[in-house]
Design a protein around this motif. Structure first.
Motif, PDB file in Angstrom:
ATOM      1  N   GLY A 161       0.861  -1.113   0.048  1.00 59.30           N
ATOM      2  CA  GLY A 161      -0.026  -0.190   0.027  1.00 59.30           C
ATOM      3  C   GLY A 161       0.999   1.397  -0.026  1.00 59.30           C
ATOM      4  N   GLY A 162       0.148   2.392   0.169  1.00 60.59           N
ATOM      5  CA  GLY A 162       0.800   3.637   0.127  1.00 60.59           C
ATOM      6  C   GLY A 162       1.389   4.097   1.563  1.00 60.59           C
ATOM      7  N   GLY A 163       1.386   5.333   1.598  1.00 59.03           N
ATOM      8  CA  GLY A 163       2.085   6.051   2.939  1.00 59.03           C
ATOM      9  C   GLY A 163       1.188   5.947   4.060  1.00 59.03           C
ATOM     10  N   ALA A 164       1.573   5.842   5.384  1.00 59.20           N
ATOM     11  CA  ALA A 164       0.802   5.765   6.506  1.00 59.20           C
ATOM     12  C   ALA A 164      -0.109   7.000   6.615  1.00 59.20           C
ATOM     13  CB  ALA A 164       1.709   5.835   7.818  1.00 59.20           C
ATOM     14  N   LYS A 165      -1.381   6.641   7.091  1.00 57.23           N
ATOM     15  CA  LYS A 165      -2.463   7.395   7.351  1.00 57.23           C
ATOM     16  C   LYS A 165      -3.107   7.503   8.521  1.00 57.23           C
ATOM     17  CE  LYS A 165      -3.751   7.993   2.337  1.00 57.23           C
ATOM     18  NZ  LYS A 165      -4.899   8.087   1.455  1.00 57.23           N
ATOM     19  N   GLY A 166      -3.556   8.695   9.340  1.00 60.14           N
ATOM     20  CA  GLY A 166      -4.240   8.594  10.386  1.00 60.14           C
ATOM     21  C   GLY A 166      -3.269   8.141  11.577  1.00 60.14           C
ATOM     22  N   LYS A 167      -3.827   7.250  12.605  1.00 59.96           N
ATOM     23  CA  LYS A 167      -3.024   6.963  13.791  1.00 59.96           C
ATOM     24  C   LYS A 167      -1.790   6.125  13.292  1.00 59.96           C
ATOM     25  CE  LYS A 167      -7.041   6.015  16.722  1.00 59.96           C
ATOM     26  NZ  LYS A 167      -7.722   5.074  17.391  1.00 59.96           N
ATOM     27  N   ALA A 168      -1.898   5.370  12.002  1.00 56.63           N
ATOM     28  CA  ALA A 168      -0.758   4.664  11.708  1.00 56.63           C
ATOM     29  C   ALA A 168       0.545   5.584  11.336  1.00 56.63           C
ATOM     30  CB  ALA A 168      -1.028   3.754  10.371  1.00 56.63           C
ATOM     31  N   GLY A 169       0.180   6.977  11.109  1.00 56.62           N
ATOM     32  CA  GLY A 169       1.209   7.642  10.890  1.00 56.62           C
ATOM     33  C   GLY A 169       2.307   8.155  12.026  1.00 56.62           C
ATOM     34  N   GLN A 170       1.598   7.501  13.386  1.00 60.32           N
ATOM     35  CA  GLN A 170       2.376   7.952  14.422  1.00 60.32           C
ATOM     36  C   GLN A 170       3.174   6.723  14.950  1.00 60.32           C
ATOM     37  OE1 GLN A 170       2.396  11.235  15.379  1.00 60.32           O
ATOM     38  NE2 GLN A 170       1.105  11.512  13.542  1.00 60.32           N
ATOM     39  N   VAL A 171       3.194   5.691  14.312  1.00 57.86           N
ATOM     40  CA  VAL A 171       3.676   4.516  14.547  1.00 57.86           C
ATOM     41  C   VAL A 171       4.921   4.047  13.805  1.00 57.86           C
ATOM     42  CG1 VAL A 171       3.239   1.912  14.736  1.00 57.86           C
ATOM     43  CG2 VAL A 171       1.355   3.564  15.042  1.00 57.86           C
ATOM     44  N   SER A 172       6.050   3.696  14.754  1.00 60.38           N
ATOM     45  CA  SER A 172       7.271   3.444  14.082  1.00 60.38           C
ATOM     46  C   SER A 172       7.275   2.107  13.498  1.00 60.38           C
ATOM     47  CB  SER A 172       8.285   3.593  14.916  1.00 60.38           C
ATOM     48  OG  SER A 172       8.275   2.437  15.913  1.00 60.38           O
ATOM     49  N   LEU A 173       8.279   1.903  12.552  1.00 59.66           N
ATOM     50  CA  LEU A 173       8.461   0.528  11.918  1.00 59.66           C
ATOM     51  C   LEU A 173       8.709  -0.349  12.789  1.00 59.66           C
ATOM     52  CD1 LEU A 173      10.079   1.544   8.408  1.00 59.66           C
ATOM     53  CD2 LEU A 173       7.785   0.990   8.983  1.00 59.66           C
ATOM     54  N   GLY A 174       9.691   0.246  13.934  1.00 62.57           N
ATOM     55  CA  GLY A 174       9.800  -0.677  14.827  1.00 62.57           C
ATOM     56  C   GLY A 174       8.911  -1.535  15.595  1.00 62.57           C
ATOM     57  N   GLU A 175       8.015  -0.656  16.221  1.00 60.49           N
ATOM     58  CA  GLU A 175       6.756  -0.978  16.828  1.00 60.49           C
ATOM     59  C   GLU A 175       5.939  -1.885  16.048  1.00 60.49           C
ATOM     60  OE1 GLU A 175       3.545  -0.767  19.423  1.00 60.49           O
ATOM     61  OE2 GLU A 175       5.858  -0.500  19.546  1.00 60.49           O
ATOM     62  N   VAL A 176       5.794  -1.902  14.576  1.00 62.10           N
ATOM     63  CA  VAL A 176       5.161  -2.891  13.784  1.00 62.10           C
ATOM     64  C   VAL A 176       5.743  -4.005  13.722  1.00 62.10           C
ATOM     65  CG1 VAL A 176       4.107  -3.158  11.458  1.00 62.10           C
ATOM     66  CG2 VAL A 176       4.189  -0.992  12.380  1.00 62.10           C
ATOM     67  N   ASP A 177       7.108  -4.034  13.636  1.00 63.43           N
ATOM     68  CA  ASP A 177       7.893  -5.264  13.473  1.00 63.43           C
ATOM     69  C   ASP A 177       7.722  -6.110  14.599  1.00 63.43           C
ATOM     70  OD1 ASP A 177       8.747  -5.169  10.806  1.00 63.43           O
ATOM     71  OD2 ASP A 177      10.736  -4.214  11.258  1.00 63.43           O
ATOM     72  N   ARG A 178       7.845  -5.424  15.742  1.00 66.76           N
ATOM     73  CA  ARG A 178       7.825  -6.115  17.333  1.00 66.76           C
ATOM     74  C   ARG A 178       6.417  -6.557  17.467  1.00 66.76           C
ATOM     75  NH1 ARG A 178       9.259  -2.026  19.658  1.00 66.76           N
ATOM     76  NH2 ARG A 178       7.304  -1.288  20.816  1.00 66.76           N
ATOM     77  N   ARG A 179       5.329  -5.970  16.958  1.00 66.30           N
ATOM     78  CA  ARG A 179       4.071  -6.817  17.104  1.00 66.30           C
ATOM     79  C   ARG A 179       3.798  -7.743  16.169  1.00 66.30           C
ATOM     80  NH1 ARG A 179       1.014  -4.741  21.014  1.00 66.30           N
ATOM     81  NH2 ARG A 179       1.352  -2.793  21.936  1.00 66.30           N
ATOM     82  N   LEU A 180       4.287  -7.653  15.057  1.00 64.73           N
ATOM     83  CA  LEU A 180       4.027  -8.723  14.007  1.00 64.73           C
ATOM     84  C   LEU A 180       5.018 -10.001  14.281  1.00 64.73           C
ATOM     85  CD1 LEU A 180       4.217  -6.786  10.719  1.00 64.73           C
ATOM     86  CD2 LEU A 180       2.329  -7.813  11.680  1.00 64.73           C
ATOM     87  N   ALA A 181       6.014  -9.713  15.064  1.00 61.70           N
ATOM     88  CA  ALA A 181       6.757 -10.812  15.580  1.00 61.70           C
ATOM     89  C   ALA A 181       6.327 -11.582  16.556  1.00 61.70           C
ATOM     90  CB  ALA A 181       8.284 -10.318  15.813  1.00 61.70           C
ATOM     91  N   ALA A 182       5.809 -10.518  17.566  1.00 69.31           N
ATOM     92  CA  ALA A 182       5.215 -11.314  18.996  1.00 69.31           C
ATOM     93  C   ALA A 182       3.967 -12.144  18.663  1.00 69.31           C
ATOM     94  CB  ALA A 182       4.847 -10.018  19.802  1.00 69.31           C
ATOM     95  N   ARG A 183       3.192 -11.502  17.593  1.00 65.25           N
ATOM     96  CA  ARG A 183       1.983 -12.171  17.109  1.00 65.25           C
ATOM     97  C   ARG A 183       2.394 -13.643  16.697  1.00 65.25           C
ATOM     98  NH1 ARG A 183      -1.316 -12.297  12.034  1.00 65.25           N
ATOM     99  NH2 ARG A 183      -3.180 -13.159  12.407  1.00 65.25           N
ATOM    100  N   LEU A 184       3.405 -13.561  15.680  1.00 63.13           N
ATOM    101  CA  LEU A 184       3.922 -14.811  15.081  1.00 63.13           C
ATOM    102  C   LEU A 184       4.288 -15.899  16.090  1.00 63.13           C
ATOM    103  CD1 LEU A 184       4.398 -16.674  12.906  1.00 63.13           C
ATOM    104  CD2 LEU A 184       6.250 -15.486  12.322  1.00 63.13           C
ATOM    105  N   ALA A 185       4.996 -15.478  17.115  1.00 61.25           N
ATOM    106  CA  ALA A 185       5.765 -16.305  17.970  1.00 61.25           C
ATOM    107  C   ALA A 185       4.598 -16.687  18.940  1.00 61.25           C
ATOM    108  CB  ALA A 185       6.508 -15.106  19.099  1.00 61.25           C
TER     109      ALA A 185
END
Length: 332
Positions: free
Chosen positions: A124-148
Motif C-alpha cells: 500500500g501507500g504512505g501511512a495515514k491517521g493513527k498509523a502515521g504515528q507508529v514506528s516501523l520498529g513497533e510494527v515489526d515488534r508486534r508482528l513478530a510477537a503475534r507470530l511467536a
C-alpha cells in the motif's frame, strides 16, 4: 566507510525503539546527549572531507558500544544490535517470567524469519491517521510477537496483538503475508482463474464474490472454521464459485444440480450428462442407482462426496463399446 560529501553535515538520530530494547536487555543507559554530540561532530568532519579526524571520533563512538549507520536516507545510531531485537527480546522477557517456549519461533517450517522475526512485507501507500504515528520498529515488534504466539499455540495472545495492530491503524493480511498502514483494506488474496461457468455470465460482477472470500479469510484467521465452511458453501450455492485453497484461486463453474465438472471437456454429450446430474441431485434414494448406472454407461465418474463429475477421454475400444450399448438400447 567514507561515503560522505561536501556541504551541510547529515543529521543522525537514534534508531527507533533502540531505547526500548536497551531497557528490555537491562543494559546501562547510554549517554544519549554525549553520543549525539560525537555523531554530529563526526558528520561535520565527514562533510568537510576530514576523514582521519572523523574516524578518530568514530573510534570514540564505538568505544561507547554504539553502532553508526551511514546508509543514505537511513542515517542513525543504536546500542542494541538489530538482529537481537523482536523475538529474541520477547523470548528473554518470557524466560524472566518463567514461561519460555520449548521451541524457537525464529524459524517456521525450517525457514529463517530473519532479523525482524516475521516474514510479512509492507504493502500500500504512505501511512495515514493513527498509523502515521507508529514506528516501523513497533510494527515489526508486534508482528513478530503475534507470530511467536501463534507458533507456540497461544492464539489468544496472537489475537490480542492483532487487535493492538488494528487499533494503531495497521491492517494485516495473513493470506498474502502483508501489512499496510494507508487505511485501505486488503483483498482476499485469491486470484480468479478460468472456469467453464465463465461462458454463462460473461460480465460477472466479482465484488460480492470478493466480499465473501474476504469474510471467509477473516473467519479462517479467527479459526472460526464452521463459519468459513458455511461461506464456502454460500460461494458455491449463490455464485457457482469453487475455491482452491492450495492454489489460492477461485473459478466459476457450471453447476448441474449439486455437481460440477472436473477434468477435460466432454463436448456434445454434456447437455445430456447435465440433465442426468440435475435429476440425480433431486432424486430419491431408490432412484439414484439407476441414474448412476446410466451415467456410468456414458463413461461419467461421479464423486458424490465432493459433488464433482468427470468423463475421462476414452480409448477407441471404449467408444466402440459405448456405441454398441447405445445400439442395443435403441433396438429394444
Amino acid at each position: 566507510g567514507r561515503g560522505g560529501g561536501a556541504g551541510e553535515p547529515i543529521a543522525y538520530y537514534r534508531d527507533p525503539d533502540d531505547a526500548y530494547f536497551e531497557k528490555l536487555a537491562k543494559l546501562p543507559p547510554v549517554d544519549e546527549a554525549a553520543v549525539d554530540a560525537l555523531v554530529a561532530e563526526r558528520s561535520r568532519l565527514r562533510a568537510a572531507f576530514e576523514y582521519d579526524a572523523a574516524d578518530a571520533v568514530k573510534a570514540q563512538i564505538l568505544a561507547l558500544g554504539v553502532t553508526v549507520v551511514d546508509v543514505r536516507g537511513q542515517e542513525a545510531w543504536y546500542v542494541t544490535p538489530r538482529h537481537s531485537r523482536t523475538l529474541e527480546a520477547a523470548e528473554a522477557a518470557e524466560v524472566e517470567e518463567g514461561r519460555a517456549a520449548s521451541a524457537s519461533p525464529r524459524r517456521k517450517g525450517g525457514r529463517d524469519l530473519g532479523p525482524r522475526g516475521h516474514d510479512f512485507e509492507r504493502a500500500g501507500g504512505g501511512a495515514k491517521g493513527k498509523a502515521g504515528q507508529v514506528s516501523l520498529g513497533e510494527v515489526d515488534r508486534r508482528l513478530a510477537a503475534r507470530l511467536a504466539a501463534k507458533l507456540r499455540g497461544r492464539y489468544s495472545d496472537a489475537d490480542a496483538e492483532l487487535e493492538a495492530l488494528e487499533a494503531l491503524g495497521i491492517r494485516v493480511c495473513d493470506a498474502t503475508k502483508r501489512w499496510r498502514a494507508d487505511g485501505e483494506a486488503f483483498g482476499s488474496g485469491y486470484e480468479r482463474t478460468v472456469g467453464d461457468g465463465d461462458e454463462d455470465v460473461p460480465a460477472l460482477d466479482t465484488a460480492p464474490i470478493e466480499q465473501l472470500l474476504l469474510a471467509r479469510a477473516r473467519a479462517k484467521q479467527a479459526r472460526d472454521f464452521g463459519k468459513a465452511d458455511a461461506l464456502r458453501g454460500e460461494l458455491r450455492a449463490a455464485h457457482s464459485v469453487i475455491v482452491d485453497d492450495q492454489r489460492r484461486a477461485w473459478r466459476r463453474v457450471r453447476l448441474y444440480g449439486d455437481y460440477y465438472r472436473v477434468g477435460p471437456r466432454v463436448g456434445k454429450a454434456e447437455p445430456k450428462i447435465g440433465k442426468l446430474l440435475t435429476t440425480l441431485s433431486q432424486a430419491a434414494s431408490g432412484e439414484r442407482a439407476a441414474l448412476l448406472e446410466e451415467l456410468g454407461a456414458m463413461g461419467v465418474q461421479v464423486d458424490e462426496g465432493r459433488g464433482t463429475w468427470r468423463r475421462p477421454r476414452r480409448t477407441p475400444e471404449e467408444l466402440a463399446a459405448a456405441a454398441a450399448l447405445r445400439g442395443e438400447a435403441e433396438s429394444k
